[in-house]
Design a protein around this motif. Sequence first.
Motif, PDB file in Angstrom:
ATOM      1  N   LEU A  81       0.846  -1.189   0.000  1.00  0.00           N
ATOM      2  CA  LEU A  81       0.000   0.000   0.000  1.00  0.00           C
ATOM      3  C   LEU A  81       0.885   1.243   0.000  1.00  0.00           C
ATOM      4  CD1 LEU A  81      -2.458  -1.043   2.860  1.00  0.00           C
ATOM      5  CD2 LEU A  81      -2.574  -1.685   0.443  1.00  0.00           C
ATOM      6  N   ALA A  82       0.362   2.363  -0.521  1.00  0.00           N
ATOM      7  CA  ALA A  82       1.146   3.598  -0.517  1.00  0.00           C
ATOM      8  C   ALA A  82       0.238   4.806  -0.586  1.00  0.00           C
ATOM      9  CB  ALA A  82       2.122   3.616  -1.697  1.00  0.00           C
ATOM     10  N   VAL A  83       0.693   5.892   0.040  1.00  0.00           N
ATOM     11  CA  VAL A  83       0.023   7.189  -0.016  1.00  0.00           C
ATOM     12  C   VAL A  83       1.088   8.243  -0.263  1.00  0.00           C
ATOM     13  CG1 VAL A  83       0.165   7.453   2.499  1.00  0.00           C
ATOM     14  CG2 VAL A  83      -1.483   8.813   1.202  1.00  0.00           C
ATOM     15  N   CYS A  84       0.735   9.261  -1.073  1.00  0.00           N
ATOM     16  CA  CYS A  84       1.662  10.359  -1.340  1.00  0.00           C
ATOM     17  C   CYS A  84       0.886  11.670  -1.219  1.00  0.00           C
ATOM     18  CB  CYS A  84       2.264  10.223  -2.737  1.00  0.00           C
ATOM     19  SG  CYS A  84       3.613  11.382  -3.065  1.00  0.00           S
ATOM     20  N   ILE A  85       1.340  12.547  -0.312  1.00  0.00           N
ATOM     21  CA  ILE A  85       0.602  13.766   0.030  1.00  0.00           C
ATOM     22  C   ILE A  85       1.498  14.975  -0.194  1.00  0.00           C
ATOM     23  CG2 ILE A  85      -0.691  14.965   1.824  1.00  0.00           C
ATOM     24  CD1 ILE A  85      -0.994  12.234   3.231  1.00  0.00           C
ATOM     25  N   PRO A  86       1.090  15.929  -1.040  1.00  0.00           N
ATOM     26  CA  PRO A  86       1.893  17.149  -1.241  1.00  0.00           C
ATOM     27  C   PRO A  86       2.093  17.916   0.058  1.00  0.00           C
ATOM     28  CG  PRO A  86       0.229  16.926  -2.964  1.00  0.00           C
ATOM     29  CD  PRO A  86      -0.081  15.878  -1.927  1.00  0.00           C
ATOM     30  N   ALA A  87       3.204  18.634   0.129  1.00  0.00           N
ATOM     31  CA  ALA A  87       3.612  19.301   1.378  1.00  0.00           C
ATOM     32  C   ALA A  87       2.582  20.301   1.870  1.00  0.00           C
ATOM     33  CB  ALA A  87       4.966  19.983   1.167  1.00  0.00           C
ATOM     34  N   LYS A  88       1.923  21.021   0.958  1.00  0.00           N
ATOM     35  CA  LYS A  88       1.063  22.101   1.418  1.00  0.00           C
ATOM     36  C   LYS A  88      -0.170  21.615   2.168  1.00  0.00           C
ATOM     37  CE  LYS A  88      -1.562  22.871  -2.892  1.00  0.00           C
ATOM     38  NZ  LYS A  88      -1.912  23.918  -3.888  1.00  0.00           N
ATOM     39  N   TYR A  89      -0.501  20.326   2.031  1.00  0.00           N
ATOM     40  CA  TYR A  89      -1.667  19.790   2.735  1.00  0.00           C
ATOM     41  C   TYR A  89      -1.290  19.043   4.013  1.00  0.00           C
ATOM     42  CZ  TYR A  89      -3.742  20.683  -1.843  1.00  0.00           C
ATOM     43  OH  TYR A  89      -4.160  21.273  -3.013  1.00  0.00           O
ATOM     44  N   ARG A  90      -0.004  18.848   4.261  1.00  0.00           N
ATOM     45  CA  ARG A  90       0.423  18.052   5.412  1.00  0.00           C
ATOM     46  C   ARG A  90       0.633  18.923   6.636  1.00  0.00           C
ATOM     47  NH1 ARG A  90       4.523  16.184   1.859  1.00  0.00           N
ATOM     48  NH2 ARG A  90       6.076  16.959   3.317  1.00  0.00           N
ATOM     49  N   VAL A  91       0.092  18.461   7.754  1.00  0.00           N
ATOM     50  CA  VAL A  91       0.379  19.070   9.048  1.00  0.00           C
ATOM     51  C   VAL A  91       1.455  18.274   9.766  1.00  0.00           C
ATOM     52  CG1 VAL A  91      -0.572  19.675  11.312  1.00  0.00           C
ATOM     53  CG2 VAL A  91      -1.951  20.021   9.243  1.00  0.00           C
ATOM     54  N   SER A  92       1.303  16.940   9.770  1.00  0.00           N
ATOM     55  CA  SER A  92       2.291  16.098  10.440  1.00  0.00           C
ATOM     56  C   SER A  92       2.169  14.668   9.962  1.00  0.00           C
ATOM     57  CB  SER A  92       2.122  16.149  11.966  1.00  0.00           C
ATOM     58  OG  SER A  92       0.851  15.627  12.342  1.00  0.00           O
ATOM     59  N   GLN A 133       2.191  11.048  11.502  1.00  0.00           N
ATOM     60  CA  GLN A 133       1.975  10.482  12.822  1.00  0.00           C
ATOM     61  C   GLN A 133       2.795   9.207  13.025  1.00  0.00           C
ATOM     62  OE1 GLN A 133      -0.232  11.894  15.390  1.00  0.00           O
ATOM     63  NE2 GLN A 133       0.379  13.502  13.964  1.00  0.00           N
ATOM     64  N   PRO A 134       3.224   8.933  14.250  1.00  0.00           N
ATOM     65  CA  PRO A 134       3.902   7.658  14.500  1.00  0.00           C
ATOM     66  C   PRO A 134       2.971   6.490  14.188  1.00  0.00           C
ATOM     67  CG  PRO A 134       4.139   9.169  16.366  1.00  0.00           C
ATOM     68  CD  PRO A 134       3.121   9.774  15.460  1.00  0.00           C
ATOM     69  N   ALA A 135       3.534   5.413  13.711  1.00  0.00           N
ATOM     70  CA  ALA A 135       2.740   4.217  13.437  1.00  0.00           C
ATOM     71  C   ALA A 135       2.128   3.685  14.720  1.00  0.00           C
ATOM     72  CB  ALA A 135       3.618   3.149  12.784  1.00  0.00           C
ATOM     73  N   ASN A 136       0.884   3.210  14.636  1.00  0.00           N
ATOM     74  CA  ASN A 136       0.270   2.500  15.752  1.00  0.00           C
ATOM     75  C   ASN A 136      -0.260   1.163  15.240  1.00  0.00           C
ATOM     76  OD1 ASN A 136      -2.284   2.997  14.522  1.00  0.00           O
ATOM     77  ND2 ASN A 136      -2.451   4.951  15.607  1.00  0.00           N
ATOM     78  N   GLN A 137      -0.997   0.437  16.066  1.00  0.00           N
ATOM     79  CA  GLN A 137      -1.409  -0.897  15.671  1.00  0.00           C
ATOM     80  C   GLN A 137      -2.407  -0.890  14.511  1.00  0.00           C
ATOM     81  OE1 GLN A 137      -3.361  -2.796  18.956  1.00  0.00           O
ATOM     82  NE2 GLN A 137      -5.082  -1.370  18.995  1.00  0.00           N
ATOM     83  N   ASP A 138      -3.018   0.266  14.247  1.00  0.00           N
ATOM     84  CA  ASP A 138      -4.009   0.348  13.177  1.00  0.00           C
ATOM     85  C   ASP A 138      -3.477   0.962  11.893  1.00  0.00           C
ATOM     86  OD1 ASP A 138      -6.092  -0.793  14.658  1.00  0.00           O
ATOM     87  OD2 ASP A 138      -6.619   1.134  15.547  1.00  0.00           O
ATOM     88  N   ASN A 139      -2.729   2.065  11.998  1.00  0.00           N
ATOM     89  CA  ASN A 139      -2.458   2.882  10.820  1.00  0.00           C
ATOM     90  C   ASN A 139      -1.041   3.448  10.779  1.00  0.00           C
ATOM     91  OD1 ASN A 139      -5.242   2.929   9.767  1.00  0.00           O
ATOM     92  ND2 ASN A 139      -5.699   4.187  11.566  1.00  0.00           N
ATOM     93  N   TYR A 140      -0.621   3.754   9.553  1.00  0.00           N
ATOM     94  CA  TYR A 140       0.468   4.683   9.290  1.00  0.00           C
ATOM     95  C   TYR A 140      -0.205   5.977   8.811  1.00  0.00           C
ATOM     96  CZ  TYR A 140       3.209   0.342   9.069  1.00  0.00           C
ATOM     97  OH  TYR A 140       3.785  -0.878   9.343  1.00  0.00           O
ATOM     98  N   GLY A 141      -0.286   6.982   9.677  1.00  0.00           N
ATOM     99  CA  GLY A 141      -1.187   8.092   9.416  1.00  0.00           C
ATOM    100  C   GLY A 141      -0.536   9.440   9.248  1.00  0.00           C
ATOM    101  N   TYR A 142      -1.347  10.369   8.734  1.00  0.00           N
ATOM    102  CA  TYR A 142      -0.982  11.778   8.592  1.00  0.00           C
ATOM    103  C   TYR A 142      -2.123  12.649   9.110  1.00  0.00           C
ATOM    104  CZ  TYR A 142       2.771  10.583   5.267  1.00  0.00           C
ATOM    105  OH  TYR A 142       3.904  10.074   4.667  1.00  0.00           O
ATOM    106  N   VAL A 143      -1.770  13.847   9.566  1.00  0.00           N
ATOM    107  CA  VAL A 143      -2.741  14.908   9.835  1.00  0.00           C
ATOM    108  C   VAL A 143      -2.652  15.911   8.692  1.00  0.00           C
ATOM    109  CG1 VAL A 143      -3.477  16.724  11.421  1.00  0.00           C
ATOM    110  CG2 VAL A 143      -2.540  14.581  12.316  1.00  0.00           C
ATOM    111  N   LEU A 144      -3.822  16.330   8.178  1.00  0.00           N
ATOM    112  CA  LEU A 144      -3.894  17.181   6.996  1.00  0.00           C
ATOM    113  C   LEU A 144      -4.666  18.463   7.285  1.00  0.00           C
ATOM    114  CD1 LEU A 144      -4.954  14.476   4.358  1.00  0.00           C
ATOM    115  CD2 LEU A 144      -2.651  15.036   5.156  1.00  0.00           C
ATOM    116  N   LYS A 145      -4.503  19.428   6.379  1.00  0.00           N
ATOM    117  CA  LYS A 145      -5.296  20.652   6.399  1.00  0.00           C
ATOM    118  C   LYS A 145      -5.725  20.972   4.975  1.00  0.00           C
ATOM    119  CE  LYS A 145      -1.254  23.638   5.772  1.00  0.00           C
ATOM    120  NZ  LYS A 145      -0.458  24.760   6.310  1.00  0.00           N
ATOM    121  N   ALA A 146      -6.842  21.674   4.851  1.00  0.00           N
ATOM    122  CA  ALA A 146      -7.307  22.119   3.549  1.00  0.00           C
ATOM    123  C   ALA A 146      -6.641  23.449   3.192  1.00  0.00           C
ATOM    124  CB  ALA A 146      -8.820  22.276   3.542  1.00  0.00           C
ATOM    125  N   VAL A 147      -6.420  23.652   1.910  1.00  0.00           N
ATOM    126  CA  VAL A 147      -5.867  24.904   1.389  1.00  0.00           C
ATOM    127  C   VAL A 147      -6.830  25.417   0.324  1.00  0.00           C
ATOM    128  CG1 VAL A 147      -3.938  26.013   0.219  1.00  0.00           C
ATOM    129  CG2 VAL A 147      -3.509  24.151   1.849  1.00  0.00           C
TER     130      VAL A 147
END
Length: 410
Positions: free
Chosen positions: A338-349, A351-365
Motif C-alpha cells: 500500500l502507498a500514499v503520497c501527500i503534497p507538502a502544502k496539505y500536510r500538518v504532520s 503520525q507515529p505508526a500505531n497498531q491500526d495505521n500509518y497516518g498523517y494529519v492534513l489541512k485544507a488549502v
Amino acid sequence: MNYRQLIPFALFLLSSVNVFGQQTLNLQVNNPCSFERKDVPIVVDLSEFGTVTSAIVTIDGQEVPCQLDDLDQDGTFDELVFVADLGKKATKKAQVSLYETGGTSREYAPRTYAEMVMRNGKVKEKNKHDIYISSITVDKETANSNSYNVLHHHGVAFESELIAMRIYLDQRQTIDLYGKFHKGLELKETQFYTSDEQKAQGYGDDVLWVGNTFGLGALRGWDGNAPTMLADVAHRTQRILAKGPVRTIVEVEDKGWKMFPTSSPVNMTIRYTLYAGHRDFDVDVTFNRPVPELQFSTGIINVKNSVEFTDKDGLRACWGTDWPASDTLKWKRETVGLAVCIPAKYRVSEQPANQDNYGYVLKAVDRKLHYSLAYTSDNEDFGYHSSKAWFDFVKVWKKELENPVVVTRK
C-alpha cells in the motif's frame, strides 16, 4: 480535477482552428523524466471550445482511445482525456479533433469500469445482482446508522485492468481492495463476490481486512489525538461520473458534516480518479466553505507484520500479510503493498505508526485537499512481489507525480 494534468493546458487553449464545426488542437507532449512512462493521462479542458459532442485523437498519426466527460452533469462535456506512452525525455505529437456536430462517435475497448448495484432479493447468486444505478443519496437517519447494507458490495466499486476497489457507504468511507491475478476488468462478472468457479478460472477477490482503519487512504476527521469517523452527516451520496474507456471517476459527498457536536456543518465532496493502465489514483477533496478550524487525517492500514517505508516528505508505504476475512477456512492469507503520497502544502504532520495505521494529519488549502494512493497484490502475475520491489516502485511513482508531462501547442 487532477492537478497533475490541467496546469499545462493554458499554454495551448488558444491554438485551435475552427473549420465548419471542427476544432483542431495540435499538441506536443513531453516527458521531463529520465525514465519511460506508460499510459500518461492527458486531460484537455473544454471550457474554451463551446459545445463538443465527439472527438478523435491521434498520436504520431495513429488514432488512440479518448473519452469525453461531463463532470458537473449539466449536459455539456467538460473534459477530454487520453493516455500516451512516452520514452525517457521523449516528445510526441498529438492532434485532437473536436466536433460540435457531424463527428463520428467511436467505440473503444474499455480499460476502466465502475458500478453501483442495488440488492435484488430475487437473485440468489452474489455475483449476479442486476439493478444498476449511477447515484444514491441516503438521509441522516440511514447515513448515520445502517447505510453499509444499502448497496450490493456495500458501496460504489471501480477498477482499471490492474486494480479494483469499493468504497463503503457508511461513516468509515473506507476503500476496500480487490486483488487480481491477471490484467483485465473483472467487477462486472464477480461484483466483488468471486465464486469458486471464477476463482478456479483465475479471477481475483477481496485481499484486505480494513475494519475501522484507514484501509487505503480513507479521509477522516482529526480531534487533535486520533482520527474521527464521518458519523454525523445530513446526507451521504455516492455517484459515478465516468466509467470508461480511458478513466473512471467516482465521488463521495457528505453534506452537513459536523466533525464535532459544536462544529459548524460543512459539505465535503471526495473525488476519486483512476486511469487506464494505472494502479495509482487521485483523491481530490472540495469543501463548500473555508475550513481553517478543522484538521483531517488519512494514511494506510498497518497490515499485520508489515514493513514500513517513509521518506518523511509525504510518501509512505507498507508491505504485509494478513487474513482478508474472519473465515480462515475459505480464505487464504493475502500479501499487499500500500502507498500514499501527500503534497507538502496539505500536510500538518506524519503520525507515529500505531497498531491500526500509518497516518498523517492534513489541512485544507483554499477549500481543497489532494493526495494520491496506490496498491499492489502479491497475487498479480504483472506486479510486485517483495517489499523492496514495492518500495522501489513508490519512489519512482512520487517522481512521476512531482514531474507531470509538459503539453504545449505545436
